[in-house]
Design a protein around this motif. Structure first.
Motif, PDB file in Angstrom:
ATOM      1  N   TYR B 514      49.316  40.121  35.966  1.00 26.45           N
ATOM      2  CA  TYR B 514      48.151  40.187  36.849  1.00 26.45           C
ATOM      3  C   TYR B 514      48.300  39.245  38.026  1.00 26.45           C
ATOM      4  O   TYR B 514      47.886  39.561  39.143  1.00 26.45           O
ATOM      5  N   GLU B 517      50.506  40.655  40.744  1.00 25.36           N
ATOM      6  CA  GLU B 517      49.883  41.683  41.567  1.00 25.36           C
ATOM      7  C   GLU B 517      48.498  41.298  42.061  1.00 25.36           C
ATOM      8  O   GLU B 517      47.851  42.100  42.729  1.00 25.36           O
ATOM      9  N   GLY B 518      48.088  40.105  41.724  1.00 28.36           N
ATOM     10  CA  GLY B 518      46.864  39.585  42.316  1.00 28.36           C
ATOM     11  C   GLY B 518      45.598  40.331  41.932  1.00 28.36           C
ATOM     12  O   GLY B 518      44.815  40.702  42.793  1.00 28.36           O
ATOM     13  N   TRP B 519      45.390  40.533  40.657  1.00 27.84           N
ATOM     14  CA  TRP B 519      44.162  41.190  40.211  1.00 27.84           C
ATOM     15  C   TRP B 519      43.215  40.118  39.674  1.00 27.84           C
ATOM     16  O   TRP B 519      43.351  39.654  38.536  1.00 27.84           O
ATOM     17  N   LEU B 521      40.036  39.758  38.729  1.00 30.83           N
ATOM     18  CA  LEU B 521      39.173  39.853  37.551  1.00 30.83           C
ATOM     19  C   LEU B 521      39.969  39.802  36.245  1.00 30.83           C
ATOM     20  O   LEU B 521      39.649  39.027  35.351  1.00 30.83           O
ATOM     21  N   PRO B 522      40.995  40.629  36.152  1.00 33.61           N
ATOM     22  CA  PRO B 522      41.817  40.511  34.942  1.00 33.61           C
ATOM     23  C   PRO B 522      42.422  39.112  34.792  1.00 33.61           C
ATOM     24  O   PRO B 522      42.549  38.620  33.669  1.00 33.61           O
ATOM     25  N   HIS B 525      39.731  36.903  33.365  1.00 31.21           N
ATOM     26  CA  HIS B 525      39.449  37.259  31.979  1.00 31.21           C
ATOM     27  C   HIS B 525      40.563  36.792  31.047  1.00 31.21           C
ATOM     28  O   HIS B 525      40.335  36.181  30.008  1.00 31.21           O
ATOM     29  N   THR B 526      41.787  37.071  31.461  1.00 37.52           N
ATOM     30  CA  THR B 526      42.925  36.699  30.621  1.00 37.52           C
ATOM     31  C   THR B 526      43.025  35.180  30.506  1.00 37.52           C
ATOM     32  O   THR B 526      43.342  34.651  29.448  1.00 37.52           O
ATOM     33  N   GLN B 529      40.726  33.897  27.945  1.00 42.61           N
ATOM     34  CA  GLN B 529      41.266  34.080  26.597  1.00 42.61           C
ATOM     35  C   GLN B 529      42.354  33.051  26.326  1.00 42.61           C
ATOM     36  O   GLN B 529      42.448  32.488  25.234  1.00 42.61           O
ATOM     37  N   LEU B 669      44.587  35.720  44.503  1.00 48.75           N
ATOM     38  CA  LEU B 669      45.171  36.645  45.466  1.00 48.75           C
ATOM     39  C   LEU B 669      46.444  36.061  46.037  1.00 48.75           C
ATOM     40  O   LEU B 669      47.307  36.757  46.504  1.00 48.75           O
TER      41      LEU B 669
END
Lengths: 139, 1261
Positions: B514, B517-519, B521-522, B525-526, B529, B669
């Protein structure tokens, strides 16, 4: 209609992603991100075809129990991903295609804005409104 | 097949059990023994050749291999009215006979056939065939045989009413002869044709009926199940005919029809029959694909008792069977996934009550069933190549097993509780008993599920198996993102199982994906965790790192961020208690460096000065964080290039405002956006140090380390770069700073000590035992400390200094490290020719290093004869004192050069350099003693002289005039006053009478003014005259101020003042003519008159004395350079001139005008003719030789070519021959301009054109 619309840059980071309902946002992010696998697969398969005859619409990327994920890729490798509720049986391929075309047009407008820096997240209100209309529209 | 017939009972029953072994039924009547004997050949030969089957409704024709199931004819076989069964439908009825005897025929055969025909007619079956078998053997035995044709003809006649093709002859079927072969072929072709005809006809009829039935679907009593059975019958037949594609179409149509009904139901348009499908799901035993036809389910459908899942399962199992026949196993996988998704949607739409987990079981079982079915019919390599089709099912199964596990409490450390167990029991009950066909298989889906749900351990084993194989499959086909998502599920599972160790790797891997690729929200979230996982693992450092990132992540809620922020602060205090060890974290997560601001903005400070750095930080924390200390590490470097440290550099390189901004990155990002950092290019020029010529020029990429590092790999992404504090470096510190959320500024103050370049390397913030570090500050930030030697500079205020008038000179004292003390003076040892004007009231301005005005004070200047001392104002180090002084450079007296001087001697002054177009300049040197140095500074100032003067001696007959021309070379306008010319020798009998109009005159820039005096003498005529011209001047704009300027002087000497000869020329027209005419000869009279008595000047070699008379030799020459005249005869000649006043010598010659108009007279030149003395000529000095060379040689030549009068027309130019150099020859000496007065200069005479002259020459230039 669409429950999630995403525009993803060539480098696969999101330029724009919006979904309704908002509480499931995270799930849609994961869904859209995962769908890039299939997009990549389809693009590389398409690479063999003649470039100018290429179809931008990638079709159904993959179905899940609740949603259908459709893909579209512009010539500059910007990807559009749209998630549609599976129960919405009224949406046929043609409607999806036309929605993607609308999305593409609006995206082109965004790119034409001299104040928009390509590669930045899309914050255009016009684009946002267009996406909203695609999500609201009752078929 | 051993027995040709199926037993009657078997054939009568519905035998759809093994549909694929079904063949179209053909009944056989008549001679059974005969048929039995023919049967083996028949059943073998019939499918051998394909036959084209033309289809109705525009369907494409097909080649078809026909096979048949031959059964003994029975009346029961014939379908009753309304029976829709197609499978048991006899498509053709054949009557076999061997009869070749008319009697026998009439007695038995005919009756038998008639009976058979009647039965067929009753059932309106028109598809029949009578086969007459002939054999030679029989014919031979019987004697009374009729010709064989007759029997056939009889039969045809009796039965085949207009359908003669319904009776076929088969000759000697058991013999191997060409005749027999031929007859077989004909028979088979006929049989096939008839069979196809029957198919077409009967199927067409069936389809029509079916369609009619379908059209009735809006009738209230219509049932989908009934219709299903009808259309499936058709599918069976197609399958029987091996037309799987057509068969599949039937099922697809049924599928679509049903789907449409469900959709319509959803839209509120429910059909009655649908209610049976809406019954609650009670059984979820999954798809059954191992049997071609699932009779149980089929029965349910037939009995209208099927549930939705039953119908779908049955439909799919049929489709699957056909697709596998068609060798399209991947489509099975594809359709299966669609079906499973679709079923779940349909159940929702129909609002069917489904027990919790039931569908999960159903889907799980179905997925595995499909996968096992495909694996059962494909080779391993084939499967591996088509994993992408299968992986969806694997992943779906994994997902379902996971949710079942969660549902049944199997995903935990402990055993499931009783409630969970009850659920499990219920779910297992819905599976029913295992089907017999899979009972023997060890890995059947049923067994797997049952085992997986039996215990926590078994579930874990199965779930991990599935997950791992799914991940492996995804990875192998390149679907990395999907693989990571499954991995994340696994991590969740491990976390539930309290096994964070295993979870961590999966989370880290997913996070990496993630991040790349600059996501956002994931990522958030990750990370959340991961934070939990790290906390459980006790990885404090990692946990702190993750927490700090989370606390600054705007994608989390305010509450969550605050929680993580508190965690950090809590841990920072705990750690403090434990050990002195510091934990290093990235500063970026706490706060982002926005910009740096230097004061002074140039970031250059002298030794001892102060510099402040204002750091702007953007705190990412949701709450205010109290930072114990913020430190800025500085690396010191003595720079060799000291230029950067000078004050001069400061003025030239002013940075915009001293603010250095840093790239603002949105966390998360950042990584993907940075994939291609912008290339930073700079120009590079390298100059030769000797002459500063360009030796190299190029472009340098300044951030290669960024660009190259990026391509290496992405491994560095989350691995924290080894952060360490550079301890030996200088550190700027600020304690107890509270960082508010958002922008904060922290100011560091620096006391500059050592000269050099200082680079800001690291920025660190410490909170308790935590150290937040920015390991590299990029772009490079530097400040410089310099030390400078004091300097004095003297520069003209304007571009160039003018001599003669006061000019301003700017003095700049750069104090450098020297502090100006009380009594420090500048000692100027000035030259006499450059005094300092106005030594009072000069103001000095002191500027600070940053060009700001610091102080202004009046200078005290004391001048003595040789030394001017300037008392400098008090000024601190690293300041600049500026003041202006006015100096004047006195004009030196100009002297004439060359012109009019005897012997061509030119006095050359050393200081004055003359250039043709520019002003002459004068360098003035001042030596200055500075208080900081024991050495004197020599300053050279260059002054330009604004004027240039020239003189000329003019004569008019015996009267003489002196003209002085003054030229203004400067850009200024001057006023000239009080011009005067005086004789420096003060001869009493000589007077200079001014002829100048006014005393006051203006002289403009680049223009000249002329002054004329008449020379009047009373007694003795002087040989030479020493004159001095003087004029007062001042710039027009500043008249008053410069009243006391020194005048401009010009000294010169005039020689040969007096006229010796007067030359007069006259041209007379030819006799009798009034005017001269072109082409006609005119006479030229040249009279040369001696004007004075014998003078000193005349005393030379040419003078000859005899009898008290003195004569001198003169050479006259008539030259017409403008080619107006042709001189005829001698153009030159030597005359002997008596040296006495009024002595006149006249010369006549002929000239011819060549043009008409007013022509100027030809020039008449006069030279002194010096006879040659061999001794003297050898002793000639070089100067005079050169001076006279041209003339003497010319004259010599001229004399040789005396007669050639034409030659004199043009100027005499010819190169001298070198052999004459040694020869003694006469010399010519020119008179100075004043000595010969030409009274006919510039006279003209009118020449009229010749009448005959018709040539008109037009010159166009």
């Amino acid at each position: 209609m669409a429950v999630c619309v995403a525009v993803i840059a060539k480098e696969n980071y999101p330029l724009y992603i919006r979904s309704i309902p908002t509480e499931n946002e995270l799930k849609f992010h994961y869904t859209v991100h995962t769908s890039l696998d299939v997009v990549d697969e389809k693009i590389s398969a398409m690479g063999k075809a003649l470039v100018d005859q290429r179809e931008l619409y990638l079709g159904l990327l993959y179905p899940t129990e609740d949603y259908k994920v459709y893909g579209y890729v512009t010539n500059s490798k910007v990807k559009f991903v749209m998630v549609v509720d599976s129960s919405n049986t009224a949406l046929r391929d043609n409607e999806i295609r036309s929605m993607f075309r609308k999305l593409h047009n609006s995206y082109t407008d965004v790119m034409c804005n001299p104040f928009y820096n390509p590669g930045d997240p899309i914050q255009s209100r016009a684009f946002d409104n267009m996406v909203t209309s695609m999500m609201m529209q009752v078929c | 097949m051993e027995a040709p017939f199926l037993s009657g009972s078997a054939a009568g029953e519905k035998q759809v059990g093994y549909a694929m072994e079904n063949k179209p039924i053909v009944t056989c009547a008549g001679d059974q023994n005969l048929f039995t004997s023919v049967y083996p050949t028949l059943s073998q030969q019939l499918p051998r050749e394909p036959m084209e089957w033309r289809r109705s409704y525009g369907r494409a024709p097909k080649m078809i291999h026909l096979e048949s199931n031959f059964v003994q004819f029975k009346e029961e076989l014939l379908p009753k009215e309304g029976n829709k069964a197609l499978l048991t439908f006899p498509f053709l009825h054949i009557y076999w006979t061997e009869c070749c005897d008319t009697e026998v025929y009439k007695a038995t055969a005919k009756d038998d056939i008639t009976k058979w025909q009647n039965i067929l007619k009753v059932h309106s079956s028109a598809d029949w065939l009578i086969v007459v078998v002939e054999s030679e053997a029989k014919k031979k035995n019987k004697t009374n045989i009729l010709p064989r044709t007759s029997i056939v003809d009889k039969i045809r006649n009796d039965f085949c009413n207009k359908q003669s093709d319904r009776c076929v002859v088969l000759s000697d079927p058991l013999k191997d002869s060409s005749r027999s072969q031929e007859s077989w072929n004909a028979f088979l072709t006929k049989l096939r044709t008839l069979l196809l005809m029957s198919f077409t006809k009967n199927l067409g009829k069936f389809e029509d009926d079916m369609r009619t039935l379908r059209e009735k679907r809006t009738d209230p009593g219509w049932s989908f199940c009934d219709y299903f059975m009808v259309q499936e019958e058709l599918a069976f037949v197609f399958e029987m005919l091996q037309q799987f594609e057509d068969a599949l179409v039937q099922y697809d149509e049924l599928d679509a029809l049903f789907s449409q009904y469900v959709v319509n139901f959803g839209a509120g348009d429910g059909a009655n029959w649908l209610s049976s499908f809406c019954q609650p799901v009670r059984s979820w035993d999954g798809l059954v694909l191992r049997k071609p036809i699932d009779m149980e389910k089929r029965d349910l459908i037939q009995k209208r008792e099927a549930t939705l899942l039953d119908l779908r399962s049955y439909l799919f199992s049929r489709q699957c069977t056909l697709l596998i026949f068609l060798q399209r196993p991947w489509e099975v996988a594809h359709r299966a996934l669609q079906l499973l998704h679709n079923c779940i949607q349909e159940l929702k739409l129909l609002e069917v009550v489904v027990p919790l987990g039931a569908l999960d079981c159903w889907v799980f079982l179905s997925c595995l069933e499909v996968l096992q079915r495909i694996e059962g019919c494909c080779e391993r390599t084939q499967i591996e190549a088509n994993l992408s089709h299968m992986v969806g099912l694997w992943s779906y199964a994994t997902e379902k097993l996971k949710s079942l596990g969660y549902l049944c409490g199997l995903v935990s450390e402990n055993a499931p509780n009783s409630e969970d167990l009850n659920k499990t029991v219920d779910l297992l009950a819905g599976l029913g008993a295992e089907r017999p066909e899979t009972a023997s298989t060890a890995q059947s889906p049923y067994k797997k599920l049952k085992e997986a749900l039996s215990s926590v351990e078994a579930f874990e084993k199965h779930y991990l198996d599935l997950s791992h194989s799914t991940i492996e499959m995804y990875t192998s086909i390149g679907r990395i993102r999907s693989a990571k998502l499954v991995g994340k599920d696994l991590a969740e599972f491990y976390m539930r199982k309290k096994d964070p160790q295993k979870a961590e790797t999966y989370l880290q891997e997913a996070l990496k994906t993630y991040l790349v690729e600059g996501w956002a929200l994931p990522i958030a979230h990750t990370r959340k965790q991961l934070a939990e996982c790290q906390k459980q693992l006790g990885q404090t450092e990692n946990y702190l790192q993750t927490s700090s990132l989370l606390a600054g992540d705007t994608h989390l809620t305010e509450e969550e961020r605050r929680h993580f922020c508190q965690e950090i602060l809590k841990l920072s205090n705990q750690q403090m208690g434990n050990q002195g060890n510091k934990v290093f974290l990235a500063l970026d997560s706490l706060a982002q460096l926005k910009n740096l601001h230097f004061e002074p903005p140039t970031a250059v400070v002298h030794v001892g000065g102060t510099l402040s750095v204002e750091v702007t930080l953007w705190s990412r924390m949701p709450v205010a964080v109290c930072v114990d200390q913020i430190s800025l590490n500085v690396h010191f470097n003595i720079e060799k290039n000291s230029y950067r440290k000078t004050a001069e550099w400061l003025t030239k390189h002013k940075t915009s405002n001293g603010i250095i901004s840093f790239q603002s990155e949105v966390l998360g990002l950042a990584l993907s956006r940075q994939t291609m950092p912008a290339v930073e290019l700079y120009e590079m020029h390298e100059r030769n140090p000797a002459d500063s010529s360009l030796t190299t020029s190029g472009v340098i990429c300044k951030n290669t380390h960024m660009l190259l590092r990026w391509q290496e790999s992405s491994t560095f992404l989350e691995t924290p770069t080894p952060l360490s504090l550079d301890n030996n470096a200088n550190t700027l510190k600020r304690s107890s700073v509270t960082l508010q959320p958002g922008l904060n500024t922290v100011t560091f103050s620096i006391q500059a000590k050592e000269a050099g370049t200082y680079t800001l390397r690291q920025l660190a913030a410490s909170v308790g035992s935590l150290q937040f570090m920015l390991a590299h500050i990029y772009p490079l930030v530097q400040y410089d400390v310099y030390s400078q030697e004091p300097q004095l500079k003297v520069q003209p205020l304007t571009g160039s200094l003018l001599a003669g008038i006061p000019q301003k000179v700017k003095f700049t004292v750069t104090t450098g490290h020297y502090t100006i003390k009380n009594g420090d003076t500048l000692q100027l040892s000035n030259a006499d020719s450059m005094p300092i004007v106005q030594p009072t009231g000069v103001t000095a301005t002191i500027y600070s290093n940053s060009q700001e005005k610091y102080l202004q004070s009046t200078l005290t200047i004391q001048s003595s004869e040789k030394v001017t001392s300037i008392v400098l104002p008090l000024a601190p180090a690293y300041h600049v004192i500026e003041f202006e002084l006015e100096v004047i450079c006195h004009l030196p007296t100009a002297t004439a050069e060359g012109v009019g001087l005897v012997n061509g001697e030119v006095p050359k002054s050393r200081d004055w350099q003359r250039s043709e177009s520019c002003m002459t300049t004068s360098d003035q040197k001042i030596s200055i003693d500075c208080p900081w140095s024991i050495y004197s500074t020599i300053v050279v100032l260059t002054f330009s002289i604004p004027f240039k003067a020239e003189h000329t001696l003019l004569s008019s007959g015996r009267r003489k005039y002196i003209q002085v021309c003054v030229q203004n070379l400067s850009d200024l306008r001057f006023q000239l006053l009080d011009n005067s010319l005086r004789d420096t020798c003060d001869c009493v009998d000589l007077q200079l009478v001014p002829l100048n109009a006014s005393l006051q005159q203006y002289i403009y820039s680049k223009q000249s003014v002329f002054f004329v005096w008449e020379l009047v003498w009373t007694k003795e005529r002087p040989l030479t005259l020493q004159c001095c011209f003087s004029v007062t001047f001042c710039p027009v704009s500043l008249e008053e101020q410069f009243a006391s300027l020194k005048p401009y002087n010009y000294e010169f000497q005039v020689d040969h003042i007096f006229s010796l000869y007067s030359v007069k020329a006259d041209i007379f027209p030819p006799l009798g003519a009034e005017y001269c005419q072109t082409g006609s000869l005119c006479s030229l009279e040249v009279s040369i008159m001696r004007l004075s008595e014998l003078l000193e000047v005349d005393k030379d070699e040419a003078l000859m004395e005899s009898n008290g008379y003195c004569t001198t030799k003169l050479l006259y020459e008539v030259v017409d350079n403008s080619s107006n005249w042709a001189v005829c005869g001698k153009s030159s000649g030597v005359i002997s001139m008596p040296v006495a006043a009024r002595a006149t010598h006249k010369v006549h010659m002929e000239v011819m005008p060549l043009f008409a108009g007013c022509l100027p007279f030809p020039d008449i030149r006069l030279f002194k003719y010096l006879p040659h003395h061999s001794a003297h000529s050898l002793q000639l000095d070089a100067d005079s030789w050169i001076e006279n060379d041209n003339v003497s040689v010319d004259k010599n030549l001229d004399e040789q070519a005396d007669n050639n009068s034409i030659k004199s027309r043009g100027s005499i130019h010819s190169s001298s021959s070198s052999d004459q150099k040694g020869l003694p020859m006469p010399r010519l000496q020119a008179f100075s301009s004043a000595q010969v007065f030409n009274s006919s200069t510039s006279m003209q005479i009118l020449v009229i054109p010749n009448k005959d002259d018709r040539v008109l020459e037009v010159n166009v230039t």
